[in-house]
Scaffold this motif. Structure first.
Motif, short mmCIF file in Angstrom:
data_model
loop_
_atom_site.label_atom_id
_atom_site.label_comp_id
_atom_site.label_asym_id
_atom_site.label_seq_id
_atom_site.Cartn_x
_atom_site.Cartn_y
_atom_site.Cartn_z
N ASP A 56 0.81 -1.21 0.00
CA ASP A 56 0.00 0.00 0.00
C ASP A 56 0.85 1.27 0.00
O ASP A 56 1.06 1.89 -1.04
CB ASP A 56 -0.99 -0.01 1.17
N VAL A 70 3.67 2.56 -2.56
CA VAL A 70 3.31 2.79 -3.96
C VAL A 70 2.43 4.04 -4.05
O VAL A 70 1.39 4.10 -3.40
CB VAL A 70 2.51 1.60 -4.54
N LYS A 101 2.41 9.16 -1.70
CA LYS A 101 1.84 9.96 -0.61
C LYS A 101 2.86 10.01 0.52
O LYS A 101 3.34 8.97 0.97
CB LYS A 101 0.55 9.33 -0.09
N LYS A 132 -2.56 -1.49 -7.50
CA LYS A 132 -2.39 -0.15 -6.92
C LYS A 132 -1.66 0.77 -7.91
O LYS A 132 -2.02 1.95 -8.06
CB LYS A 132 -1.66 -0.21 -5.58
N GLU A 150 -5.50 11.66 -6.27
CA GLU A 150 -6.75 11.27 -5.60
C GLU A 150 -7.90 12.24 -5.86
O GLU A 150 -8.51 12.77 -4.94
CB GLU A 150 -6.53 11.10 -4.08
N ARG A 202 -8.66 6.97 -7.23
CA ARG A 202 -7.78 6.57 -6.11
C ARG A 202 -8.55 6.45 -4.80
O ARG A 202 -8.11 5.78 -3.87
CB ARG A 202 -6.61 7.56 -5.99
N LEU A 234 -9.20 3.19 -2.86
CA LEU A 234 -8.28 2.62 -1.86
C LEU A 234 -8.75 2.91 -0.44
O LEU A 234 -8.22 2.38 0.52
CB LEU A 234 -6.87 3.16 -2.09
#
Ligand code: GLY
Length: 338
Positions: free
Chosen positions: A129, A132, A135, A215, A225, A229, A232
């Motif tokens: 998570d 990748v 963020k 992902k 996002e 996105r 997720l």
């Protein structure tokens, strides 16, 4: 196995290979000053392995745990780089879980307006998570990830061998994120997990690669996002609420948080594999007060104008976004945990 993440000039490769940590100097450009950010729980041998391949290495070791993801620790990393004379040509490498990656990545994003960042995630959760997608962030006054930036790594090494030192509980937390993305987006991967399981699977690298590929495709389509996105966040709206008021780990909260967001038949399938991976599907100790969970979920930064965008599953492999009011969220929660 190499999974490319195509983001124009910010593209990078994710190398998934047993023993890859020992080859870091071949995969990353470490022929420069390297700030290695790691935590007190990461086995020292991983740090030493990486340091051996650097021209100059500087260690930034912090106390393990989310409580360390602070502006102060971020500043400590920056100060250390400043004292050691790091220039724009030098780099930061994270070796650890999501906290190390988020904080090291944020330091790399900010130091001299951005230097190279590499990530070596050592928990299953960070492998599938947070490593990748670029963020990076720190927390402020108990609000998670409120100060941060998008800063893509130049490369990621996922070495499944490092998972051997993880506790079963930490390992299970990573499986929650794999189950999450498979349930939303990949019938085949979900079916494989139903048949074979994740923990103890001798071909776990294939399962990690499948989750990472999913992902990567999401991030390629929606890096910042704005839309896709958000998928997720499946399980994360209520999950964050549960996390804020219990002592449960993130993956455990995601496990619980997914259940109210599914149609009953889908919920039963997901529940079965969550339980098999050792994740909670009900509250075994004192259940938190529902009002507190919902209040915390609504205070999450994604709450906008009295409603919150939730991700819902009517079928495995497909999802929908739905705005939910506080009342709706409470109804969903009580249907499963009431
Ligand atoms: N962890 C969710 C995301 O990367 O967007």
């Amino acid at each position: 196995m190499i999974i490319p993440v195509g983001l124009g000039k910010d593209s990078y490769d994710i190398v998934i290979e047993r023993g890859a940590l020992g080859k870091a100097a071949e995969i990353f450009d470490l022929d420069r000053k390297v700030m290695i950010v790691t935590d007190s729980q990461v086995p020292e041998k991983y740090y030493l392995n990486l340091a051996a391949g650097c021209k100059v290495s500087v260690a930034g070791i912090f106390q393990a745990g989310e409580a360390s993801k602070t502006p102060q620790n971020f500043l400590n990393i920056c100060k250390k780089m400043m004292r050691e004379g790091f220039s724009r040509k030098d780099c930061v490498v994270a070796v650890g879980g999501g906290v190390a990656g988020d904080m090291a990545g944020f330091a790399a994003a900010c130091y001299m307006r951005g230097i190279d960042f590499y990530n070596v995630p050592t928990t299953l959760l960070s492998q599938v998570d947070s490593s990748v997608g670029g963020k990076t962030a720190v927390d402020l006054d108990g609000v998670k990830n409120i100060i941060g930036a998008f800063h893509q790594p130049r490369g990621v090494i996922i070495d499944p061998d490092v998972l051997e030192t993880l506790s079963p509980r930490q390992f299970a937390c990573g499986t929650a994120e794999i189950i999450k993305i498979a349930a939303c987006m990949d019938v085949e991967l979900f079916g494989r997990i139903e048949r074979e399981g994740i923990a103890g699977n001798p071909r776990i690298e294939e399962i990690i690669a499948a989750a990472v590929t999913l992902k990567a495709r999401v991030v390629e389509e929606d890096e910042k996002e704005k839309g896709l996105r958000r998928v997720l966040n499946f399980g994360h709206t209520l999950g964050h609420g549960i996390e804020a008021v219990t002592g449960l780990y993130h993956g455990e909260c995601v496990s619980l948080g997914m259940l109210p967001m599914c149609r009953p038949a889908v919920r039963e399938r997901i529940k079965k594999i969550l339980e098999r991976e050792g994740l909670p599907v009900r509250f075994s100790e004192a259940a938190p007060e529902p009002e507190k969970v919902i209040e915390a979920a609504m205070h999450d930064k994604k709450a906008e104008g009295g409603s919150i965008v939730t991700v819902r599953l009517d079928d495995i492999g497909s999802f929908k976004f739905e705005a939910a009011s506080e009342e709706q969220l409470m109804k969903d929660y009580l249907e499963v945990f009431g």
